[in-house]
Enzyme design. Structure first.
Site, mmCIF file in Angstrom:
data_model
loop_
_atom_site.group_PDB
_atom_site.id
_atom_site.type_symbol
_atom_site.label_atom_id
_atom_site.label_comp_id
_atom_site.label_asym_id
_atom_site.label_seq_id
_atom_site.Cartn_x
_atom_site.Cartn_y
_atom_site.Cartn_z
ATOM 1 N N GLY A 1 -13.640 179.972 23.000
ATOM 2 C CA GLY A 1 -12.189 179.904 23.009
ATOM 3 C C GLY A 1 -11.684 178.596 22.425
ATOM 4 N N SER A 2 -10.610 178.085 22.995
ATOM 5 C CA SER A 2 -9.936 176.925 22.401
ATOM 6 C C SER A 2 -10.730 175.632 22.497
ATOM 7 C CB SER A 2 -8.562 176.737 23.053
ATOM 8 O OG SER A 2 -7.701 177.809 22.690
ATOM 9 N N THR A 3 -11.797 175.577 23.313
ATOM 10 C CA THR A 3 -12.615 174.362 23.312
ATOM 11 C C THR A 3 -13.254 174.142 21.952
ATOM 12 O OG1 THR A 3 -14.566 175.544 24.160
ATOM 13 C CG2 THR A 3 -13.097 174.523 25.787
ATOM 14 N N LYS B 1 -11.774 174.257 19.249
ATOM 15 C CA LYS B 1 -10.823 173.570 18.380
ATOM 16 C C LYS B 1 -11.191 172.104 18.176
ATOM 17 C CE LYS B 1 -7.155 176.808 19.551
ATOM 18 N NZ LYS B 1 -5.971 177.081 20.393
#
Length: 482
Positions: A212-214, A216
């Protein structure tokens, strides 16, 4: 009479020669099949004849051996078994060994060449050698208690060295239940294998998840390294949804402000459209290269037991690349891998190979092997790492990771909520990756990754900041206080 004696002697010599030839045939030609035969128990009897060496955490044994008085004499015992099971694994008379019990079996069972060759130095006359781990007891317990009865995993690393300070997977199990070879061990084995929650699975290193957004953090690093973005104050948001290239699918953000966000704001608010666009602008080749530098697509990592490879798919079209760049599509990571990502940022852009065994010794305390820091690599430029630190610090001070703040310490983090399942129908995974630097310390002392599979909240309320960040905070505080 003499002739008869000579004939008898010759016949006896022939019989002796035949006997020696047959013995040589059995011991040389047929040795393998006999050794592997299920009815051959001599190897097991020899393995358990002496007490097994110990696995130590914080200088204290968390394993032991008890003399059963039976043919397989010594049976394994465990202290705080469920707490340390993701580290020790189990050593069973009936079901073999896993994790450290398997990877360091030569030392623990007393069969390591140095133990066998140098008995004068305290070798295996009475027991196997000992294995000293890098685990910090306070951090391990904080992670275990933080996860509680939820499914998930935690890994904590020391960025400067690669030492694994905590490795927790829940639900766990008690390895002592599997130590014997009687009916109780068989019942425990069947129960654990049949458990839908898979307590025998080490989620910290053997399970991969969409990060997920980790992820990024990696995408931001790739954009900064490629020069696609040069300043944290540079505007990168574009108003409105982002239509995935070549498709009719639109990607949206929860916050309308993402359409005018700078890189700093987009990171703090976790704007999907911004990082999907950035990944496409960076391109598949450079995104793959950056992910590989952080540790993705490495199938050979051992700590010393094997680790499931984390993956970033290089063979994607632009729409798939956009989703991959926000930690979805085929992007998969173990908690250990995401702790490595945080450790690179904390370490000024360098990476150390993670390791779990500090040293191995004879039962008399003589060191026969020592690990220590190894594999220093420059993953991103120091200036890029400095900017990533600023971004992650902002997530904790001004963004979605406020629950990870530790009083008196500098903390950087990144939240993630990863969709999965057919049509994204599964309960989202809650992620948090972070690092912390104590007051007066020159560099961060710990990097942490937390994933929670089954957060007990309404689907729309599950976020890494609310579910996983408090666990990371407890682990970081335990390390800083130690």
């Amino acid at each position: 009479m003499t002739r008869t004696v000579r004939h008898a002697a010759l016949f006896c010599l022939l019989l002796l020669a035949a006997l020696l030839v047959n013995a040589a045939r059995v011991q040389v030609v047929e040795a393998g099949p006999y050794e592997r035969h299920p009815a051959n128990r001599r190897a097991d009897i020899d393995r358990h004849h002496r007490p097994r060496g110990d696995i130590l955490v914080g200088g204290r044994p968390v394993t032991g051996s008890v003399d059963t008085g039976e043919r397989l004499r010594h049976e394994r015992t465990y202290t705080d078994g469920p707490l340390y099971a993701p580290v020790t694994g189990f050593a069973s008379l009936a079901y073999g060994a896993t994790l450290l019990e398997h990877a360091e079996d030569d030392v623990l069972a007393g069969r390591h060449p140095l133990l066998a060759a140098l008995p004068l130095f305290g070798g295996p006359a009475d027991g196997g050698g000992d294995v000293f781990t890098t685990i910090e007891p306070a951090a391990q317990r904080a992670a275990f208690e933080g996860l509680g009865d939820r499914k998930g995993a935690v890994v904590a690393l020391e960025p400067a060295t690669g030492r694994i300070l905590a490795m927790v997977s829940t639900p766990s199990y008690d390895p002592a239940e599997l130590s014997g070879n009687g009916p109780s061990a068989a019942r425990a084995w069947r129960r654990l294998l049949g458990d839908a929650d898979q307590p025998l699975l080490n989620r910290a290193v053997r399970q991969t998840y969409p990060p997920g957004s980790t992820f990024k953090v990696v995408t931001a690093a790739a954009a900064l390294e490629a020069g696609v973005v040069r300043d944290l104050g540079q505007r990168v948001g574009v108003p409105g949804p982002y239509r995935l290239p070549g498709t009719g699918t639109e990607l949206t953000d929860e916050r309308a402000e993402c359409g005018r966000a700078t890189l700093r704001q987009a990171f703090e608010w976790s704007c999907n459209t911004v990082f999907a666009r950035l990944g496409v602008r960076v391109g598949a080749q450079r995104m793959t290269r950056t992910a590989r530098e952080f540790g993705f697509n490495d199938a050979g990592l051992r700590v010393p037991f094997g680790v499931a490879p984390s993956t970033f798919d290089p063979d994607v079209d632009r729409a798939q690349l956009a989703l991959s760049s926000i930690g979805q599509y085929n992007t998969r990571a173990t908690p250990l891998q995401m702790a490595r990502v945080a450790a690179v940022v904390a370490g000024g852009g360098t990476a150390r190979t993670p390791y779990l065994v500090e040293r191995t010794t004879t039962d008399g305390g003589t060191t026969i092997g020592r690990a220590g820091p190894r594999g220093l690599r420059q993953v991103v430029r120091p200036v890029t790492a400095r900017l990533l630190r600023e971004l992650m610090t902002g997530v904790v001070t001004d963004g979605t990771g406020g629950q990870a703040a530790v009083a008196g310490a500098e903390v950087g983090g990144k939240t993630g909520t990863a969709q999965h399942g057919v049509g994204n129908a599964g309960t989202p995974y809650a992620w948090f990756v972070s690092w912390a630097r104590g007051k007066g310390e020159l560099e961060p002392r710990v990097a942490v990754a937390v994933v929670v599979e089954d957060a007990a909240a309404d689907r729309g309320d599950i976020t890494g900041g609310d579910v996983a960040a408090p666990v990371a905070r407890a682990v970081m505080k335990a390390v800083l206080d130690s």
